[in-house]
Write an enzyme that holds these catalytic residues in place. Structure first.
Site, short mmCIF file in Angstrom:
data_model
loop_
_atom_site.label_atom_id
_atom_site.label_comp_id
_atom_site.label_asym_id
_atom_site.label_seq_id
_atom_site.Cartn_x
_atom_site.Cartn_y
_atom_site.Cartn_z
N GLU A 1 0.87 -1.17 0.00
CA GLU A 1 0.00 0.00 0.00
C GLU A 1 0.90 1.22 0.00
O GLU A 1 1.60 1.49 0.97
CB GLU A 1 -0.92 -0.06 1.23
CG GLU A 1 -2.33 0.43 0.94
CD GLU A 1 -2.36 1.92 0.69
OE1 GLU A 1 -3.04 2.37 -0.24
OE2 GLU A 1 -1.66 2.64 1.43
N SER A 2 0.87 1.95 -1.13
CA SER A 2 1.88 3.00 -1.32
C SER A 2 1.74 4.13 -0.30
O SER A 2 2.75 4.72 0.12
CB SER A 2 1.80 3.54 -2.74
OG SER A 2 0.52 4.06 -3.02
N CYS B 1 4.43 -2.43 -8.42
CA CYS B 1 3.09 -2.04 -8.01
C CYS B 1 3.12 -0.83 -7.06
O CYS B 1 3.43 0.26 -7.52
CB CYS B 1 2.37 -3.25 -7.42
SG CYS B 1 0.59 -3.08 -7.50
N ILE C 1 -2.60 -6.70 -9.15
CA ILE C 1 -3.43 -6.68 -7.94
C ILE C 1 -3.68 -5.23 -7.56
O ILE C 1 -2.76 -4.53 -7.11
CB ILE C 1 -2.73 -7.42 -6.77
CG1 ILE C 1 -2.36 -8.86 -7.18
CG2 ILE C 1 -3.63 -7.42 -5.53
CD1 ILE C 1 -1.45 -9.57 -6.19
N ARG C 2 -4.90 -4.77 -7.77
CA ARG C 2 -5.23 -3.36 -7.53
C ARG C 2 -4.09 -2.46 -8.05
O ARG C 2 -3.54 -1.62 -7.34
CB ARG C 2 -5.50 -3.10 -6.05
CG ARG C 2 -6.74 -3.85 -5.55
CD ARG C 2 -7.13 -3.50 -4.14
NE ARG C 2 -7.48 -2.09 -3.97
CZ ARG C 2 -8.58 -1.52 -4.44
NH1 ARG C 2 -9.46 -2.22 -5.13
NH2 ARG C 2 -8.82 -0.25 -4.23
N HIS D 1 3.35 -7.85 -10.44
CA HIS D 1 4.12 -8.50 -9.37
C HIS D 1 4.96 -9.67 -9.90
O HIS D 1 4.57 -10.82 -9.73
CB HIS D 1 3.16 -9.05 -8.31
CG HIS D 1 2.51 -8.00 -7.48
ND1 HIS D 1 3.01 -7.60 -6.27
CD2 HIS D 1 1.40 -7.26 -7.69
CE1 HIS D 1 2.24 -6.66 -5.76
NE2 HIS D 1 1.25 -6.44 -6.60
N GLU E 1 7.35 -11.05 -8.60
CA GLU E 1 7.83 -11.88 -7.48
C GLU E 1 6.83 -12.98 -7.13
O GLU E 1 7.13 -13.86 -6.33
CB GLU E 1 8.14 -11.01 -6.26
CG GLU E 1 6.95 -10.51 -5.46
CD GLU E 1 6.20 -9.35 -6.10
OE1 GLU E 1 6.49 -9.00 -7.27
OE2 GLU E 1 5.31 -8.79 -5.43
N1 GLN Z 1 -3.35 -0.32 -4.78
C1 GLN Z 1 -2.08 -0.21 -4.11
C2 GLN Z 1 -1.68 1.25 -3.95
O1 GLN Z 1 -2.29 2.08 -4.50
C3 GLN Z 1 -1.01 -0.98 -4.86
C4 GLN Z 1 -1.39 -2.44 -4.88
C5 GLN Z 1 -0.22 -3.37 -4.88
O2 GLN Z 1 0.91 -3.00 -4.59
N2 GLN Z 1 -0.51 -4.61 -5.15
O3 GLN Z 1 -0.72 1.53 -3.28
#
Ligand code: GLN
Length: 203
Positions: free
Chosen positions: A47-48, A78, A133-134, A170, A172
């Site tokens: 989560e950034s 990501c 993923i998101r 991702h 990894e």
């Molecule tokens: N949605 C996350 C963000 O905005 C990033 C998602 C992820 O790293 N898989 O930070």
């Protein structure tokens, strides 16, 4: 060769495992002093906003930025890509090491998470199984930034400039080490220019 994996939050263990399989030493970076002596740094997914806040609280934002500007190879996946960006369209801590405009959570509810066979010419003819993923996407590349992969609709999902590499997805998580090997080649090239490395600021 020693690769740091930022281990404040998110999917850092999976990067460590992939690098271990490639025989590369890693260090979990949780404090400023852990930045000392690295040959490269990975900023994982997660989560950034959270990772950015933790970087600020731990007084690591400026040291990481300075290392990136001095040529340390840094790869963001990501959330890590969001942190490398220069513009994310909202107020949150970013490092601004790659001149890209990024849109967070860009694929909407229907396509929240998905996998695709992604052509990545820099990795060879076989497509890369990319897990999103998101995920964020890159809306605009600044001058000198090279796109490395695009979805069928033209959306850019990986890019690089010099020592900085960013992927929306991702690598990894899939067991395919080619993106890690690509980053390690950048690290090896940076190591080869040893005199410049001497000039890296000590955190
Ligand atoms: N949605 C996350 C963000 O905005 C990033 C998602 C992820 O790293 N898989 O930070």
């Amino acid at each position: 060769m020693l690769i740091g994996v930022l281990a404040l939050q998110g999917a850092f263990i999976e990067h460590e495992r992939t690098l271990a399989r490639l025989g590369v030493a890693t260090r979990e970076v949780r404090q400023r002093k852990h930045l000392d002596g690295l040959d490269g740094l990975i900023i994982p997914g997660g989560e950034s906003t959270t990772i950015g806040k933790l970087l600020d609280i731990l007084e690591m934002t400026e040291p990481v930025r300075a290392l990136g500007r001095a040529g340390l190879p840094i790869w963001g996946t990501c959330a890590g890509m969001i942190l490398l960006a220069s513009d994310v369209g909202r107020p949150q801590t970013v490092l601004g090491l790659l001149d890209i405009v990024v849109r967070r959570n860009a694929f909407g509810a229907q396509l929240d998470s998905f996998e695709t066979a992604l052509p990545v010419p820099a990795l060879g003819p076989d497509p890369f199984r990319a897990v999103f993923i998101r995920a964020p996407l890159i809306e605009r590349l600044g001058p000198g930034v090279t796109p490395l992969a695009t979805l069928e609709d033209g959306t850019i999902v990986a890019a690089e400039r010099d020592n900085i590499l960013a992927t929306s997805f991702h690598p990894e998580l899939t067991g395919d080490p080619r993106f890690h090997e690509y980053f390690l080649a950048k690290v090896a090239a940076a190591r080869a220019t040893a005199p410049e490395r001497e000039a890296l600021p000590r955190p």
